[in-house]
Write an enzyme that holds these catalytic residues in place. Structure first.
Site, PDB file in Angstrom:
ATOM      1  N   GLY A  70      43.383  27.639  46.230  1.00  0.00           N
ATOM      2  CA  GLY A  70      42.517  28.807  46.169  1.00  0.00           C
ATOM      3  C   GLY A  70      41.073  28.387  45.965  1.00  0.00           C
ATOM      4  O   GLY A  70      40.786  27.244  45.583  1.00  0.00           O
ATOM      5  N   CYS A  71      40.160  29.304  46.229  1.00  0.00           N
ATOM      6  CA  CYS A  71      38.739  28.976  46.152  1.00  0.00           C
ATOM      7  C   CYS A  71      38.316  28.709  44.707  1.00  0.00           C
ATOM      8  O   CYS A  71      37.745  27.649  44.410  1.00  0.00           O
ATOM      9  CB  CYS A  71      37.899  30.079  46.784  1.00  0.00           C
ATOM     10  SG  CYS A  71      38.260  31.752  46.189  1.00  0.00           S
ATOM     11  N   TYR A  72      38.583  29.638  43.801  1.00  0.00           N
ATOM     12  CA  TYR A  72      38.215  29.402  42.403  1.00  0.00           C
ATOM     13  C   TYR A  72      38.885  28.142  41.850  1.00  0.00           C
ATOM     14  O   TYR A  72      38.232  27.326  41.197  1.00  0.00           O
ATOM     15  CB  TYR A  72      38.597  30.612  41.543  1.00  0.00           C
ATOM     16  CG  TYR A  72      37.705  31.826  41.683  1.00  0.00           C
ATOM     17  CD1 TYR A  72      36.359  31.784  41.317  1.00  0.00           C
ATOM     18  CD2 TYR A  72      38.216  33.038  42.150  1.00  0.00           C
ATOM     19  CE1 TYR A  72      35.545  32.921  41.423  1.00  0.00           C
ATOM     20  CE2 TYR A  72      37.409  34.170  42.253  1.00  0.00           C
ATOM     21  CZ  TYR A  72      36.082  34.112  41.887  1.00  0.00           C
ATOM     22  OH  TYR A  72      35.288  35.225  41.987  1.00  0.00           O
TER      23      TYR A  72
END
Lengths: 370, 370, 370, 370
Positions: free
Chosen positions: C152-154
């Site tokens: 995921g990005c975070y």
């Protein structure tokens, strides 16, 4: 091949560095800066860390080592560096206005407040709008090292938007005094156009969330646009140019009003009918045909409108063609990234032409939609 | 006094609520919403918490209790509510296009795709641009409850920018077919103009950091602007109108090109000389004089340019006056907050006129510079 | 080599298309879309005109022709396409959460509300954070077609920021219940993270000019971050994660608070002294050393702070190291472009690892400073 | 009543002018500027045209005529003007840090690099956070002219967010060295916080479309926040404060992590369950009760999150209350308009308290949702 950039610490210079570092023919960069000499480019632009590392040297050092020199400097400094480059036998691509007016020194002087110091350099210089002057650029380069006057950002988008209409005789603008009408270029630019030096106009809190015209009727790019339009039309064309500052970083969007006929319709505007749609399609086809072989001009299909968000970080000039409901005025929208096609990208396109590389070398970045 | 707002959950409605809640003559609000009926306005707009608390009721409930009714609805819904309001003896201020065209039903129908259902209502309606129609608004109100067609956002800024030039005969636009030229209005609006409903065009990632023209030659505000210009000039005036979407929330900036004379100058543009400066000063004085008694129009002094950032959150229309270097075209920049002078603020200005309050009551907010 | 993208019309898919089109090993693209099947990618994203032209086909058609398949789809759809890809003998890189939790189905189910349909697929899948799992990714690929769960990005920015501190035992977080403290990740993301579908939260007028936390204590990326931190520390580490929405398009900036010792100083804060500067320098050196061979992690020199503007459009993760004046908490700032290192770029990095290309192939874009 | 503003040309000064011009008790303004003395405020801020017109005079002239004096100046200049005001018998409201530390000169000197020149003035000064010090402000004012040290922008939002938790003993932060944990304040501010003077950090092209921490661990507002927390808790509380610059004009959003208990849960995070929801509701109720009578603090209902977009242009401080899924940390989000509650609005709130006006006089503006 070693590419040299004088004025590498300014925004146009930094964009040249970013693009040249990814150019397949460029093996090394040599960078110059008057104000930051002694520093390093990756200290000024930490985004370059790990990709580009280079000292900022004296301009003379750049000219001494580079195989082609870019000057990304304010107007008035180009002649000396250009002459020095030619002397060394390398070409000079100038991103200032110093070589945009060829032998029309009076116009240059009227707008930039300075005389030519070395007017004879214009015998070896050419205005570098490839779509207009490709043959001349190549011909000049064939004779040896030369100078390119890289176009201004507004003039690039405005001129490419008007070119087919003028070259194909669609417009009567300027034909007969008093009747043909004027071409109006209404443009908005992102704030990078104002350069790197902090000043109140470009202070975030002053320009964020606001749209403002500036230098109405008095912007220095007016004579350059007019000059291009005249070349394209084969006659002088009256011009009004109004720039605006838009709250975004990159991009110039120009809306260009080109009178088609002398007769206006003062009836209440009505929604565009089938006739207008058909006429527009015809002009769109003419535009698409005109630019068929241009690698960086995209004439958009019906329904699309040229916006800066679609050319971001690319060397494209997008053009969409529209017609007012009365059918009397061609409305062309053009969009460029002011830092790429409007500055560094076009300069590299000129370098490619000068040095015989593929014209698109190093310039194939796909625009980011967001 | 109880003010009623139908369509309170939309952006124009919410702005009405915000402004009316601070109006010195308004003691209570009654709010209506078709889609969100049963909810509360402070749930839809939590910014209102602690200041405004009101249920969203049926439109009929609003009309039943209010002393004046605002309709902030899509076009096509105004006639019914207006009629019901008049029946109850209260005035109806319509923020849609339904009452902007008076008895010119064909133009309304051509652009909005619907016939008038109750054409006779136009005998009790007036177009609510106070600077143009103040006397008529007051006269109509003197006869009892009536309807105001509140102007569109683009038409407000564009019309006020052109008014003095047309009313004082500065422009030959439209005088003689084929010679007088056309008036071009090139405008950019913030995204709130697109309303509250999510759609792709107004999705953050699509419009942020980009400038884009839209509905070129086919925006519904064209006929409304043309209608105003014709009233101001006393004759039909050809018009071209191009809207743009700018990456900001509020504000409309319009650059208006008004031909002054039939003769264009196709010589190379030169920096504006003393003659142009003097001529501009004269026109600026004419404009300032024309709007001397208007509480919400500011003609800016020399050196200032009308930008949206200077009218933010206020009911002002700023106007700056410029001239192209050839002296043949008047270039007027106007700026409004599209949600205030372009919608809710102007509607309240009309309410003030209808009900005999001070015209500036509730509208004295000073623009925030940032 | 033919690269296939299912979900090509979404934002992550479109970014994959943009990056893959410039990848030196990719000779063709085959694109799939469930919702827009039958259309063309350049109609959905006109920025691609002249560079990429491809039909949007059924997912099955993509799997049938591609040499590697990317799935850029909502959670819950990956297993079927992954299985089909493996059956054909090609690897599947999944940008959803479906393969991020390996055999920890309970955590996946708790947060995503679905059971695994084909749990056995996890025997052929690996979590694709190359800096953490490079060896495992390569080892798995050596055995044939496999599945990568792209992070995921975070989690990407947060995990990379904490990794050296945890792996080198700087922090006592989680060591002893009740004393070691918690790691806090406070992040802000640009709006592209919300995807392409219009919704109120991402409507321009709602999120422009505003900063807002969301899903406080309940964002689905929490367990993924916690999982990474545990792997890095070799023990469970308590975590608090708070995402914010920032008014920009791209980028995630995370500020990560890592307790170094159990003892806090409650005296009045004082400016950081020489001791703190020296201690910070030591940790910075440790970080730089830890990431010495990583092509996409930049540990910034003293004085620089990781900001999204310096990694824009690149696959870099920038990290800067700071210390609170009491010396008890390490404060790490990390910045990535959420669409590149946080999604499409990292997926291509994984493709490079799977297929034995240079890990940086197609990912050498220099961040644009503006 | 005549209100005087020294430093009227800066951003805080300009905001004071805008708000005071609409204050019901203010009959006239007298404005001072050191750098722009001799000019007029409406030339510096054309948004004021038609609403405020005033010369920029010497500071002494302001003190000589005003009934209350605001000082909106850099730190280090307040003592002289404060003394002169008191001598004339009028109160001085200082927006710099000069009177925020009462008799704690060492802390002031450590962070601002200057000694107190007139320490005795602190006998007549009070820290002007009304929610904390209302009684003391009023008591001091009852004895005659006095000095208010108006709080910093970050300290206002951070302190109000933590106040109920600390005052009601929810947190063990600082209770026992080594176990109680630290309070972390992670904040983001709009760019107006950087003031009016152009500098590179606030140059549009440098900060637009980017989020960046700055002065990590070393911001001057740290000791002021710590001081407030200590007063609220009745004991020293360890603090870490990290500011960020966000690409917007106004607003400060703070996310505040307050440890509730000493025990952390290192199990994998799970979605917040019913127990957490109930516990959160209890704390929300406590917060709402605590601030029940505060006119400018809004504790948001369940489901709402404090964001800067909801307090824009108002004197509100919005607070939302959250809990991490393990129930061990209270996460408070607070939002203010940094120029209003964070500067000029709060200063006027203090003026209202000093002069016995309604505390909300002139400060009833409803936040604009967009």
């Amino acid at each position: 091949m070693i590419a040299g950039v004088i004025g590498a610490a300014g925004y146009a210079g930094a964009e040249l560095v970013r693009l040249l570092a990814g150019h397949p023919e460029v093996s090394a960069l040599v960078l110059g800066s008057v104000s930051l000499e002694g520093g390093r480019i990756e200290e000024v632009y930490p985004n370059l860390l790990g990709r580009v590392s280079a000292a900022l040297e004296k301009p003379e050092a750049v000219i001494a080592r580079a195989d082609v020199v870019f000057g990304a400097l304010p107007a008035g400094l180009g002649e000396g560096y250009a002459a020095a480059s030619l002397e060394r036998g390398v070409s000079y691509i100038d991103l200032s206005a110093d070589f945009r007016f060829d032998d029309d020194e009076p116009t240059y002087t009227a707008w930039y407040g300075k005389p030519y110091k070395r007017p004879e350099l214009r015998r070896r210089s050419v205005y570098g709008l490839p779509e207009l002057n490709r043959a001349r650029i190549k011909a000049l380069a064939a004779q040896g090292a030369c100078i390119v006057g890289n176009p201004g950002c507004y003039p690039t988008g405005a001129s490419l938007g008007a070119y087919p209409a003028l070259a194909r005789g669609l417009s009567g603008a300027g034909v007969r005094e008093g009747t043909g009408g004027v071409i109006i270029v209404d443009s908005a630019s992102g704030v990078t156009g104002g350069g790197r030096e902090p000043q109140r106009s470009f202070h975030f809190s002053e320009c964020f969330d606001s749209l403002a015209p500036y230098k109405v009727g008095s912007h220095r790019h007016s004579p350059e646009i007019a000059r291009n339009l005249a070349k394209m039309a084969g006659r002088p064309v009256p011009l009004i140019f109004t720039p605006h500052l838009a709250p975004m970083n990159r991009g110039i969007q120009s809306t260009i009003y080109i009178p088609l006929t002398a007769g206006w319709d003062a009836a209440a505007p009505r929604p565009p009918g089938a006739e207008i749609v058909a006429k527009t399609a015809g002009i769109r086809e003419l535009y698409a045909d005109f630019y068929r072989d241009e690698p960086f001009v995209r004439v958009l299909p019906e329904g699309a409108v040229a916006s800066t968000g679609r050319v971001r970080h690319s060397n494209f000039c997008d053009i969409s063609v529209h017609l007012d409901p009365a059918g009397s005025t061609l409305i062309v929208a053009s969009a460029i990234d002011n830092m790429v096609k409007g500055a560094a990208g076009q300069a590299i396109q000129n370098m490619n032409l000068l040095l015989g590389y593929a014209e698109t070398a190093g310039l194939m970045a796909i625009p980011a939609s967001f």
